[in-house]
Motif scaffolding. Structure first.
Motif, PDB file in Angstrom:
ATOM      1  N   THR A   1     -44.313 -40.701 -78.061  1.00  0.00           N
ATOM      2  CA  THR A   1     -43.022 -40.295 -77.136  1.00  0.00           C
ATOM      3  C   THR A   1     -42.797 -41.615 -76.287  1.00  0.00           C
ATOM      4  OG1 THR A   1     -44.578 -39.733 -75.226  1.00  0.00           O
ATOM      5  CG2 THR A   1     -43.666 -37.980 -76.936  1.00  0.00           C
ATOM      6  N   GLU A   2     -41.467 -41.820 -76.036  1.00  0.00           N
ATOM      7  CA  GLU A   2     -40.883 -42.805 -75.271  1.00  0.00           C
ATOM      8  C   GLU A   2     -41.203 -42.772 -73.887  1.00  0.00           C
ATOM      9  OE1 GLU A   2     -38.394 -45.292 -75.680  1.00  0.00           O
ATOM     10  OE2 GLU A   2     -38.290 -45.336 -77.901  1.00  0.00           O
ATOM     11  N   PRO A   3     -41.597 -43.791 -73.335  1.00  0.00           N
ATOM     12  CA  PRO A   3     -41.851 -43.622 -71.963  1.00  0.00           C
ATOM     13  C   PRO A   3     -40.703 -43.225 -71.093  1.00  0.00           C
ATOM     14  CG  PRO A   3     -42.746 -45.930 -72.754  1.00  0.00           C
ATOM     15  CD  PRO A   3     -41.759 -45.125 -73.921  1.00  0.00           C
ATOM     16  N   HIS A   4     -40.816 -42.502 -69.710  1.00  0.00           N
ATOM     17  CA  HIS A   4     -39.977 -42.130 -69.064  1.00  0.00           C
ATOM     18  C   HIS A   4     -39.285 -42.982 -68.238  1.00  0.00           C
ATOM     19  CE1 HIS A   4     -37.874 -39.690 -66.067  1.00  0.00           C
ATOM     20  NE2 HIS A   4     -37.702 -38.895 -66.924  1.00  0.00           N
ATOM     21  N   VAL A   5     -38.100 -43.186 -68.282  1.00  0.00           N
ATOM     22  CA  VAL A   5     -37.226 -44.155 -67.338  1.00  0.00           C
ATOM     23  C   VAL A   5     -36.276 -43.475 -66.630  1.00  0.00           C
ATOM     24  CG1 VAL A   5     -35.819 -46.172 -67.243  1.00  0.00           C
ATOM     25  CG2 VAL A   5     -37.647 -46.070 -69.237  1.00  0.00           C
ATOM     26  N   SER A   6     -36.376 -43.592 -65.349  1.00  0.00           N
ATOM     27  CA  SER A   6     -35.267 -43.220 -64.378  1.00  0.00           C
ATOM     28  C   SER A   6     -34.034 -44.079 -64.128  1.00  0.00           C
ATOM     29  CB  SER A   6     -35.940 -42.613 -63.123  1.00  0.00           C
ATOM     30  OG  SER A   6     -36.833 -41.750 -63.166  1.00  0.00           O
ATOM     31  N   LEU A   7     -32.855 -43.390 -64.640  1.00  0.00           N
ATOM     32  CA  LEU A   7     -31.757 -44.402 -64.467  1.00  0.00           C
ATOM     33  C   LEU A   7     -30.723 -44.078 -63.065  1.00  0.00           C
ATOM     34  CD1 LEU A   7     -30.788 -44.355 -68.008  1.00  0.00           C
ATOM     35  CD2 LEU A   7     -32.168 -45.937 -67.061  1.00  0.00           C
TER      36      LEU A   7
ATOM     37  N   GLU B   1     -19.634 -47.673 -66.111  1.00  0.00           N
ATOM     38  CA  GLU B   1     -20.179 -46.484 -66.693  1.00  0.00           C
ATOM     39  C   GLU B   1     -20.483 -46.779 -68.093  1.00  0.00           C
ATOM     40  OE1 GLU B   1     -18.835 -45.843 -63.074  1.00  0.00           O
ATOM     41  OE2 GLU B   1     -17.191 -46.914 -64.646  1.00  0.00           O
ATOM     42  N   VAL B   2     -19.788 -47.802 -68.810  1.00  0.00           N
ATOM     43  CA  VAL B   2     -20.115 -48.440 -70.100  1.00  0.00           C
ATOM     44  C   VAL B   2     -21.667 -48.952 -70.225  1.00  0.00           C
ATOM     45  CG1 VAL B   2     -19.579 -50.157 -72.107  1.00  0.00           C
ATOM     46  CG2 VAL B   2     -17.889 -48.687 -70.896  1.00  0.00           C
ATOM     47  N   VAL B   3     -21.921 -49.669 -68.867  1.00  0.00           N
ATOM     48  CA  VAL B   3     -23.523 -50.100 -68.747  1.00  0.00           C
ATOM     49  C   VAL B   3     -24.406 -48.928 -68.683  1.00  0.00           C
ATOM     50  CG1 VAL B   3     -24.986 -51.358 -67.379  1.00  0.00           C
ATOM     51  CG2 VAL B   3     -22.589 -52.338 -67.750  1.00  0.00           C
ATOM     52  N   ILE B   4     -24.094 -48.011 -67.841  1.00  0.00           N
ATOM     53  CA  ILE B   4     -25.041 -46.871 -67.656  1.00  0.00           C
ATOM     54  C   ILE B   4     -25.203 -46.052 -69.077  1.00  0.00           C
ATOM     55  CG2 ILE B   4     -23.736 -45.169 -66.834  1.00  0.00           C
ATOM     56  CD1 ILE B   4     -27.121 -45.795 -65.584  1.00  0.00           C
ATOM     57  N   ASP B   5     -24.062 -45.822 -69.748  1.00  0.00           N
ATOM     58  CA  ASP B   5     -24.164 -45.256 -71.056  1.00  0.00           C
ATOM     59  C   ASP B   5     -25.133 -46.122 -71.970  1.00  0.00           C
ATOM     60  OD1 ASP B   5     -23.244 -43.753 -73.336  1.00  0.00           O
ATOM     61  OD2 ASP B   5     -21.710 -44.977 -73.955  1.00  0.00           O
ATOM     62  N   ALA B   6     -24.910 -47.256 -72.043  1.00  0.00           N
ATOM     63  CA  ALA B   6     -25.809 -48.147 -73.071  1.00  0.00           C
ATOM     64  C   ALA B   6     -27.530 -47.937 -72.326  1.00  0.00           C
ATOM     65  CB  ALA B   6     -25.342 -49.589 -73.055  1.00  0.00           C
TER      66      ALA B   6
ATOM     67  N   PHE C   1     -32.762 -46.130 -73.306  1.00  0.00           N
ATOM     68  CA  PHE C   1     -34.020 -45.263 -73.179  1.00  0.00           C
ATOM     69  C   PHE C   1     -33.616 -43.695 -73.094  1.00  0.00           C
ATOM     70  CE2 PHE C   1     -33.677 -49.408 -70.791  1.00  0.00           C
ATOM     71  CZ  PHE C   1     -34.967 -49.884 -71.333  1.00  0.00           C
ATOM     72  N   PRO C   2     -33.825 -43.148 -74.230  1.00  0.00           N
ATOM     73  CA  PRO C   2     -33.364 -41.716 -74.540  1.00  0.00           C
ATOM     74  C   PRO C   2     -34.270 -40.743 -73.494  1.00  0.00           C
ATOM     75  CG  PRO C   2     -34.345 -42.562 -76.338  1.00  0.00           C
ATOM     76  CD  PRO C   2     -34.111 -43.657 -75.521  1.00  0.00           C
ATOM     77  N   ASN C   3     -35.419 -41.210 -73.311  1.00  0.00           N
ATOM     78  CA  ASN C   3     -36.390 -40.083 -72.388  1.00  0.00           C
ATOM     79  C   ASN C   3     -36.028 -40.522 -71.027  1.00  0.00           C
ATOM     80  OD1 ASN C   3     -37.995 -38.499 -71.245  1.00  0.00           O
ATOM     81  ND2 ASN C   3     -39.853 -39.730 -71.962  1.00  0.00           N
ATOM     82  N   ASN C   4     -34.997 -40.151 -70.479  1.00  0.00           N
ATOM     83  CA  ASN C   4     -34.518 -40.627 -68.972  1.00  0.00           C
ATOM     84  C   ASN C   4     -34.196 -39.317 -68.116  1.00  0.00           C
ATOM     85  OD1 ASN C   4     -31.258 -40.135 -68.995  1.00  0.00           O
ATOM     86  ND2 ASN C   4     -31.820 -40.933 -70.998  1.00  0.00           N
ATOM     87  N   THR C   5     -34.255 -39.888 -66.808  1.00  0.00           N
ATOM     88  CA  THR C   5     -33.345 -38.753 -65.903  1.00  0.00           C
ATOM     89  C   THR C   5     -32.296 -39.546 -65.083  1.00  0.00           C
ATOM     90  OG1 THR C   5     -35.568 -37.750 -65.355  1.00  0.00           O
ATOM     91  CG2 THR C   5     -33.824 -37.551 -63.971  1.00  0.00           C
ATOM     92  N   LEU C   6     -31.318 -39.216 -65.068  1.00  0.00           N
ATOM     93  CA  LEU C   6     -30.313 -39.877 -64.604  1.00  0.00           C
ATOM     94  C   LEU C   6     -29.670 -39.495 -63.141  1.00  0.00           C
ATOM     95  CD1 LEU C   6     -28.023 -42.035 -65.277  1.00  0.00           C
ATOM     96  CD2 LEU C   6     -26.773 -40.172 -66.542  1.00  0.00           C
ATOM     97  N   TYR C   7     -29.532 -40.594 -62.189  1.00  0.00           N
ATOM     98  CA  TYR C   7     -29.169 -40.023 -60.956  1.00  0.00           C
ATOM     99  C   TYR C   7     -27.852 -41.044 -60.492  1.00  0.00           C
ATOM    100  CZ  TYR C   7     -34.007 -38.622 -60.445  1.00  0.00           C
ATOM    101  OH  TYR C   7     -35.399 -38.159 -60.979  1.00  0.00           O
ATOM    102  N   ALA C   8     -27.110 -40.187 -59.552  1.00  0.00           N
ATOM    103  CA  ALA C   8     -25.959 -40.996 -58.968  1.00  0.00           C
ATOM    104  C   ALA C   8     -25.579 -40.266 -57.777  1.00  0.00           C
ATOM    105  CB  ALA C   8     -24.667 -40.778 -60.017  1.00  0.00           C
ATOM    106  N   ALA C   9     -25.055 -40.977 -56.589  1.00  0.00           N
ATOM    107  CA  ALA C   9     -24.471 -40.496 -55.510  1.00  0.00           C
ATOM    108  C   ALA C   9     -23.487 -39.224 -55.504  1.00  0.00           C
ATOM    109  CB  ALA C   9     -24.283 -41.626 -54.509  1.00  0.00           C
ATOM    110  N   PHE C  10     -22.474 -39.712 -56.543  1.00  0.00           N
ATOM    111  CA  PHE C  10     -21.566 -38.684 -56.571  1.00  0.00           C
ATOM    112  C   PHE C  10     -21.292 -38.601 -58.101  1.00  0.00           C
ATOM    113  CE2 PHE C  10     -20.093 -40.640 -52.687  1.00  0.00           C
ATOM    114  CZ  PHE C  10     -19.947 -39.625 -51.735  1.00  0.00           C
ATOM    115  N   ASP C  11     -21.132 -37.377 -58.516  1.00  0.00           N
ATOM    116  CA  ASP C  11     -21.058 -37.032 -60.016  1.00  0.00           C
ATOM    117  C   ASP C  11     -19.802 -36.080 -60.019  1.00  0.00           C
ATOM    118  OD1 ASP C  11     -21.190 -36.798 -62.712  1.00  0.00           O
ATOM    119  OD2 ASP C  11     -22.395 -34.905 -62.684  1.00  0.00           O
TER     120      ASP C  11
END
Length: 385
Positions: free
Chosen positions: A9-15, A27-32, A37-47
Motif C-alpha cells: 500500500t502507498e504510504p499515507h500523505v496528508s495534503l 489548484e492545479v498543483v494540489i491536483d497534481a 500520492f493517491p493515499n491521501n487526506t486533503l485539508y483546506a481552510a475554506f472549501d
C-alpha cells in the motif's frame, strides 16, 4: 509453495491547501499532488466544492471551522483573514500519516504536524499582503486603518510567518523568482525549485490533427483582477493592432469600461475552460501576459501549442520565455516596447516544425515530470511505517 504476497500500500500523505475558492495555478498543483500520492487526506481552510475540477471534484476535503462561519462564501478572506493561522493550526492528522505536504501562498505552513511526522511545503510565494504588496488605496488614505494594517499584518503576522517558515522540515519553490523571495524573507535555502505542473502533452494532443486558422490579432486572458494589469494593457495598447481579452473576475467592470473606449480592444467576460484553451491560444498571433507572476502556467500552455508569448523579463516570464525565440520579453509595459513585441510576433512563421520546437522547450514542465520529482523529494522525508 511460496507464501502469498501482501499487496503493497502507498504510504499515507496528508495534503494541505490554502483554500478552494477559485480554480487557478495553485489548484492545479494540489491536483497534481493528489495524483502523486493517491493515499491521501486533503485539508483546506475554506472549501467551495463546486469550483473543484475533475478529479478533485469528487475528493473529500476536510475544511476548517471557518468554512461554517457566516459570509464565509463571499467575504471570507476580508473578514476572517486574522483567523487563518488558527484555522490551519486546528487541523488534526490521522495516525497513519507518514508525511505532510502543504502548498501555500498564505498560512498553510502554520499546521502543527504530529510527533515524528515531517512537514514539507511547496511555496507559491511568501504571502503577498505581508511581505511585498502595498495595502489598498483605502487603507493608505486612512491613517487609523494604515496603523492597524501595520500593527496586525506588518508586525505580528510577519514575524509569525517567518517563524513558521523556519520550522518547516523543508521547503521548495515554484520558480527562481519565488526562491529569491524565500531567501530574502525567510533566510532559508529551498531544497529544490519545482515548477508547477502543466498538461503540456495533453494540450499538444488536442490540436494534433486540427488545422487552425491564425488571426492577425492578439489574445490576453485569465482572472480579471486589478494586479493582472489588463487595465494598463488597454491604456497602452498601440493603434493598428487588434486585442481580445477574455476572463472573469472582480475587476471585470473596469476592464469592460476601458475596452468599450477602444475600438481595437474586445472584452469577453466569460470563463475559458481547459478544453477551449489549446485552440484559442493557437488561433492568435500572440498571447499577452501583462503582469509579473511567480511562474505563469498559461505562458507554458500557449508556447506548448506554438503561440509566442509577450510578457515581462522579470518573474516567471524570464524563466519560461526564450527572448525572440518562443516569445518577446518586455522591460516595462509601454506602447513603444509593446509595438515592437507585436511586430515581432506577426513576423513569426507558424509552421508544424516551429510548433514542435516550442513544444520541445516546454515538455520539461509536463505534469508527469512534476509527479516524478515530487515523489523523489517526498521519499526523503516520509516516516518509516
Amino acid at each position: 509453495m511460496r507464501p502469498s504476497q501482501q499487496p503493497v500500500t502507498e504510504p499515507h500523505v496528508s495534503l494541505v491547501h490554502d483554500f478552494f475558492i477559485q480554480w487557478g495555478g495553485a489548484e492545479v498543483v494540489i491536483d497534481a499532488l493528489a495524483q502523486a500520492f493517491p493515499n491521501n487526506t486533503l485539508y483546506a481552510a475554506f472549501d467551495h466544492p463546486e469550483i473543484r475540477h475533475a478529479p478533485l471534484d469528487k475528493a473529500t476535503v476536510i475544511s476548517s471551522f471557518l468554512n461554517k462561519f457566516p459570509f464565509s462564501r463571499t467575504y471570507m478572506l476580508q473578514i476572517y483573514k486574522f483567523l487563518l493561522p488558527l484555522a490551519f493550526a486546528s487541523f488534526r492528522f490521522p495516525p497513519e500519516t507518514s508525511l505532510i505536504i502543504s502548498d501555500t501562498a498564505s498560512f498553510g505552513k502554520f499546521i502543527i504536524p504530529p510527533p515524528g511526522v515531517m512537514h514539507i511545503s511547496f511555496i507559491h510565494t511568501p504571502p503577498r499582503f505581508l511581505w511585498n504588496m502595498p495595502p489598498s488605496k483605502k487603507i493608505r488614505r486612512n491613517n487609523f486603518l494604515r496603523f492597524m494594517w501595520n500593527l496586525l499584518f506588518g508586525s505580528a503576522f510577519r514575524v509569525s510567518d517567518y517563524l513558521h517558515a523556519r520550522t518547516l522540515h523543508a521547503l521548495f519553490a515554484n520558480s527562481q523568482e519565488t526562491a529569491s523571495r524565500i531567501r530574502k524573507f525567510y533566510r532559508r535555502e529551498p531544497i529544490a525549485i519545482l515548477n508547477p505542473p502543466v498538461y503540456v502533452r495533453k494540450f499538444a494532443q488536442i490540436l494534433a490533427d486540427k488545422e487552425i486558422e491564425i488571426k492577425k490579432e492578439f489574445l490576453a486572458f485569465g482572472r480579471i483582477a486589478a494586479y493582472k494589469n489588463f487595465d494598463k494593457l488597454i491604456k497602452v495598447w498601440p493603434k493598428g493592432y487588434k486585442l481580445t481579452i477574455a476572463g472573469v473576475g472582480e475587476a471585470a467592470e473596469e476592464v469592460k469600461r476601458l475596452a468599450n473606449l477602444n475600438p481595437e480592444v474586445t472584452f469577453i467576460n466569460r470563463y475559458v475552460s481547459d478544453t477551449e484553451k489549446p485552440e484559442l491560444f493557437a488561433s492568435y498571433s500572440g498571447f499577452l501576459y501583462p503582469n509579473i507572476e511567480d511562474f505563469g502556467i498559461m505562458m507554458v500552455e500557449a508556447i506548448a501549442v506554438g503561440t509566442p508569448v509577450i510578457s515581462f523579463r522579470a518573474g516567471g516570464g524570464g524563466e519560461i520565455i526564450t527572448h525572440q525565440q518562443t516569445g518577446y520579453l518586455l522591460e516595462e509595459l509601454t506602447q513603444e516596447q509593446l509595438g515592437k513585441a507585436l511586430d515581432w510576433c506577426l513576423l513569426q512563421k507558424r509552421s508544424k516544425q516551429q510548433q514542435e520546437q516550442y513544444l520541445g522547450n516546454m515538455i520539461k514542465y509536463d505534469i508527469e515530470s512534476f509527479i516524478r520529482e515530487i515523489r523523489k523529494i517526498a521519499n526523503k522525508y516520509k516516516k518509516d511505517t
